[in-house]
Design a protein around this motif. Structure first.
Motif, PDB file in Angstrom:
ATOM      1  N   VAL A  33       0.857  -1.172   0.000  1.00  0.00           N
ATOM      2  CA  VAL A  33       0.000   0.000   0.000  1.00  0.00           C
ATOM      3  C   VAL A  33       0.898   1.228   0.000  1.00  0.00           C
ATOM      4  N   TYR A  34       0.514   2.211  -0.786  1.00  0.00           N
ATOM      5  CA  TYR A  34       1.283   3.448  -0.799  1.00  0.00           C
ATOM      6  C   TYR A  34       1.192   4.100   0.575  1.00  0.00           C
ATOM      7  N   ARG A  35       2.308   4.504   1.119  1.00  0.00           N
ATOM      8  CA  ARG A  35       2.372   5.139   2.431  1.00  0.00           C
ATOM      9  C   ARG A  35       3.115   6.469   2.305  1.00  0.00           C
ATOM     10  N   PRO A  36       2.381   7.562   2.366  1.00  0.00           N
ATOM     11  CA  PRO A  36       3.039   8.867   2.261  1.00  0.00           C
ATOM     12  C   PRO A  36       3.810   9.209   3.525  1.00  0.00           C
ATOM     13  N   LEU A  37       4.850  10.033   3.365  1.00  0.00           N
ATOM     14  CA  LEU A  37       5.598  10.552   4.507  1.00  0.00           C
ATOM     15  C   LEU A  37       4.792  11.679   5.140  1.00  0.00           C
ATOM     16  N   VAL A  38       4.589  11.599   6.464  1.00  0.00           N
ATOM     17  CA  VAL A  38       3.931  12.687   7.188  1.00  0.00           C
ATOM     18  C   VAL A  38       4.844  13.129   8.329  1.00  0.00           C
ATOM     19  N   TYR A  39       4.941  14.419   8.490  1.00  0.00           N
ATOM     20  CA  TYR A  39       5.782  15.002   9.526  1.00  0.00           C
ATOM     21  C   TYR A  39       4.946  15.171  10.787  1.00  0.00           C
ATOM     22  N   ILE A  40       5.422  14.625  11.896  1.00  0.00           N
ATOM     23  CA  ILE A  40       4.720  14.718  13.165  1.00  0.00           C
ATOM     24  C   ILE A  40       5.213  15.957  13.906  1.00  0.00           C
ATOM     25  N   CYS A  41       4.325  16.906  14.094  1.00  0.00           N
ATOM     26  CA  CYS A  41       4.626  18.177  14.742  1.00  0.00           C
ATOM     27  C   CYS A  41       3.926  18.173  16.100  1.00  0.00           C
ATOM     28  N   SER A  42       4.712  18.074  17.160  1.00  0.00           N
ATOM     29  CA  SER A  42       4.167  18.075  18.521  1.00  0.00           C
ATOM     30  C   SER A  42       5.239  18.594  19.462  1.00  0.00           C
ATOM     31  N   PRO A  43       4.846  19.008  20.682  1.00  0.00           N
ATOM     32  CA  PRO A  43       5.825  19.576  21.607  1.00  0.00           C
ATOM     33  C   PRO A  43       6.888  18.564  22.034  1.00  0.00           C
ATOM     34  N   ALA A  91      19.611  20.512  15.299  1.00  0.00           N
ATOM     35  CA  ALA A  91      18.550  19.501  15.261  1.00  0.00           C
ATOM     36  C   ALA A  91      17.274  20.084  14.663  1.00  0.00           C
ATOM     37  N   LEU A  92      16.930  21.312  15.030  1.00  0.00           N
ATOM     38  CA  LEU A  92      15.748  21.965  14.453  1.00  0.00           C
ATOM     39  C   LEU A  92      15.910  22.161  12.950  1.00  0.00           C
ATOM     40  N   PHE A  93      17.103  22.570  12.534  1.00  0.00           N
ATOM     41  CA  PHE A  93      17.380  22.739  11.105  1.00  0.00           C
ATOM     42  C   PHE A  93      17.205  21.412  10.357  1.00  0.00           C
ATOM     43  N   MET A  94      17.777  20.335  10.908  1.00  0.00           N
ATOM     44  CA  MET A  94      17.671  19.035  10.240  1.00  0.00           C
ATOM     45  C   MET A  94      16.216  18.573  10.180  1.00  0.00           C
ATOM     46  N   GLY A  95      15.469  18.851  11.242  1.00  0.00           N
ATOM     47  CA  GLY A  95      14.049  18.518  11.232  1.00  0.00           C
ATOM     48  C   GLY A  95      13.301  19.262  10.135  1.00  0.00           C
ATOM     49  N   LEU A  96      13.629  20.531   9.947  1.00  0.00           N
ATOM     50  CA  LEU A  96      12.974  21.317   8.895  1.00  0.00           C
ATOM     51  C   LEU A  96      13.323  20.791   7.502  1.00  0.00           C
ATOM     52  N   VAL A  97      14.538  20.298   7.345  1.00  0.00           N
ATOM     53  CA  VAL A  97      14.908  19.692   6.057  1.00  0.00           C
ATOM     54  C   VAL A  97      14.038  18.457   5.816  1.00  0.00           C
ATOM     55  N   LEU A  98      13.883  17.626   6.841  1.00  0.00           N
ATOM     56  CA  LEU A  98      13.029  16.440   6.701  1.00  0.00           C
ATOM     57  C   LEU A  98      11.583  16.827   6.411  1.00  0.00           C
ATOM     58  N   LEU A  99      11.120  17.881   7.052  1.00  0.00           N
ATOM     59  CA  LEU A  99       9.745  18.345   6.843  1.00  0.00           C
ATOM     60  C   LEU A  99       9.472  18.614   5.365  1.00  0.00           C
ATOM     61  N   THR A 100      10.445  19.186   4.664  1.00  0.00           N
ATOM     62  CA  THR A 100      10.237  19.520   3.248  1.00  0.00           C
ATOM     63  C   THR A 100      10.136  18.289   2.357  1.00  0.00           C
ATOM     64  N   LYS A 101      10.490  17.122   2.885  1.00  0.00           N
ATOM     65  CA  LYS A 101      10.398  15.879   2.114  1.00  0.00           C
ATOM     66  C   LYS A 101       9.055  15.181   2.320  1.00  0.00           C
ATOM     67  N   CYS A 102       8.248  15.709   3.227  1.00  0.00           N
ATOM     68  CA  CYS A 102       6.981  15.074   3.577  1.00  0.00           C
ATOM     69  C   CYS A 102       5.829  15.626   2.746  1.00  0.00           C
ATOM     70  N   GLU A 103       4.801  14.800   2.581  1.00  0.00           N
ATOM     71  CA  GLU A 103       3.613  15.220   1.838  1.00  0.00           C
ATOM     72  C   GLU A 103       2.644  16.024   2.689  1.00  0.00           C
ATOM     73  N   GLN A 104       2.675  15.774   3.999  1.00  0.00           N
ATOM     74  CA  GLN A 104       1.785  16.494   4.906  1.00  0.00           C
ATOM     75  C   GLN A 104       2.501  16.721   6.231  1.00  0.00           C
ATOM     76  N   VAL A 105       2.001  17.705   6.971  1.00  0.00           N
ATOM     77  CA  VAL A 105       2.432  17.933   8.343  1.00  0.00           C
ATOM     78  C   VAL A 105       1.209  17.727   9.221  1.00  0.00           C
ATOM     79  N   TRP A 106       1.353  16.879  10.230  1.00  0.00           N
ATOM     80  CA  TRP A 106       0.276  16.636  11.175  1.00  0.00           C
ATOM     81  C   TRP A 106       0.648  17.311  12.487  1.00  0.00           C
ATOM     82  N   VAL A 107      -0.161  18.258  12.907  1.00  0.00           N
ATOM     83  CA  VAL A 107       0.078  19.023  14.121  1.00  0.00           C
ATOM     84  C   VAL A 107      -0.812  18.461  15.222  1.00  0.00           C
ATOM     85  N   PHE A 108      -0.205  18.121  16.372  1.00  0.00           N
ATOM     86  CA  PHE A 108      -0.940  17.485  17.462  1.00  0.00           C
ATOM     87  C   PHE A 108      -0.957  18.350  18.704  1.00  0.00           C
TER      88      PHE A 108
END
Length: 145
Positions: A33-43, A91-108
């Motif tokens: 099954v196709y599984r898109p990359l989603v970025y998990i945004c939480s505290p 670490a925040l910078f690297m996270g933002l780079v990963l975020l740009t590779k994701c199809e969606q951002v999920w904010v919790f």
């Protein structure tokens, strides 16, 4: 066990072989099954132990919803020092780079930390679709407070 090109009498039978091969390919494709990359945004900061546990819950929620979660705040604290301003920024910078590779951002959650604000701003700048969820994993419309 592969598909035999020969029938039960030992004769070459390309038609049956091709048909059975196509069925096997379709069955294999159905299992993938196709599984898109989603970025998990939480505290992360604050109650770190609780926030890490919640990030695990959110990541598992993404997996259950046939997505591949990208949760940098579960990864980078394993080998980087969050107490060091330089390492935290990296670490925040690297996270933002990963975020740009994701199809969606999920904010919790209802609390948006400064790190989360940076992630949300980056997603908006890159026009990455965002979805908002409560801590109880219920989707909400609009933005978090």
């Amino acid at each position: 066990m592969g598909i035999n090109k020969y029938n039960s009498e030992g004769y070459y039978d390309p038609t049956v072989y091709e048909a059975l091969s196509n069925i096997a390919k379709e069955e294999k494709a159905a299992r993938r099954v196709y599984r898109p990359l989603v970025y998990i945004c939480s505290p992360y900061a604050g109650d770190v132990e609780r926030n890490v546990n919640m990030a695990r819950v959110y990541s598992r929620f993404a997996v259950r919803n046939t997505c591949i979660p990208i949760t940098p705040h579960l990864l980078y604290p394993q080998f980087m020092d969050a107490g060091s301003p330089a390492e935290r920024e990296l670490a925040l910078f690297m996270g933002l780079v990963l975020l740009t590779k994701c199809e969606q951002v999920w904010v919790f959650g209802s609390v948006v930390s400064s790190g989360m604000r940076a992630e949300i701003a980056k997603a908006e700048k890159k026009n990455i679709p965002m979805r908002y969820f409560t801590e109880e994993l219920e989707e909400v419309k609009g933005e978090c407070e």
